[in-house]
Motif scaffolding. Sequence first.
Motif, PDB file in Angstrom:
ATOM      1  N   ALA A  20       0.833  -1.204   0.000  1.00 20.10           N
ATOM      2  CA  ALA A  20       0.000   0.000   0.000  1.00 20.10           C
ATOM      3  C   ALA A  20       0.865   1.250   0.000  1.00 20.10           C
ATOM      4  O   ALA A  20       0.562   2.241  -0.686  1.00 20.10           O
ATOM      5  N   ALA A  21       1.965   1.213   0.760  1.00 20.55           N
ATOM      6  CA  ALA A  21       2.861   2.367   0.809  1.00 20.55           C
ATOM      7  C   ALA A  21       3.525   2.606  -0.543  1.00 20.55           C
ATOM      8  O   ALA A  21       3.706   3.758  -0.972  1.00 20.55           O
ATOM      9  N   ALA A  24       1.020   4.305  -2.703  1.00 22.08           N
ATOM     10  CA  ALA A  24       0.743   5.663  -2.237  1.00 22.08           C
ATOM     11  C   ALA A  24       1.847   6.628  -2.659  1.00 22.08           C
ATOM     12  O   ALA A  24       1.574   7.755  -3.110  1.00 22.08           O
TER      13      ALA A  24
END
Length: 262
Positions: A20-21, A24
Amino acid sequence: MHFVDENGHWPSLSKIIKAAATVAVAAVAVTAIVATAGAAGAAVGVAAGMYLGVSSATAVTISTAATVGAYAVAGGIGATALSDAGEELTGTNVIRDGFMGGNQELYDTVRGGLYTVGAGYMALGADNCGLSSGRQSTSTTPQKSSKTASGYSKNGNYPKPGERTLNGYVKSKVEPGKEISLRTSSPGFNNNNGNVGGVFKRFGNGSHAGVSPHVHQPNVNIAPNGNVYGSVGSKTVNGGVTYPTPKDVKQLYEYIENGKYH
């Protein structure tokens, strides 16, 4: 109801967070590149006219190609980020394994190159943000207007065929090879001698570093002691000189038709 990972194939929480990072961070980069693509593309076109001496039409083509290139770079960064996130979750990197034969070194080079070029686009766009709004209108489609017997439309002066674009209006009002200066008496715009007001904008019907017609835009500097010094721009690369914008044409109309800015 409880779900059990009997084979141990489910990704761990840490892998999910890392994936997810990755997405992002890439999303921030993609957003920034797309936001500055127009200004960066315009700057490339202006630079081609200034340093390579290409025609205005060629400069516009180069500008468009550079803008499209920025979008392509942004797309590449997004794709590699999704591929990296997929590798964290499944162990398979679609781009590296499917399109590059599993060559990690090649994949790292391409991914690093995309981010490097993207950073260049962002820096160029940030330094030339005024150019994106100063690109000329090339439309020659006649605008609808209800012409009256006096030759004026309900919205003002009824344009002649050569005045239907922003560039056409400036060319029709400014003599070739000359400039029209607009002045202000605002205390927030002093000239370099400290006097109140002065020339804040100039219109030229000629080529300035490949930009024709052109507008010298306002440039205001504040000294450490608080004194305000106003002048007009002289360089295209920093937005000091641009193609006419709707605001510029409105002010030129006010100067010619309503006696303002004298």
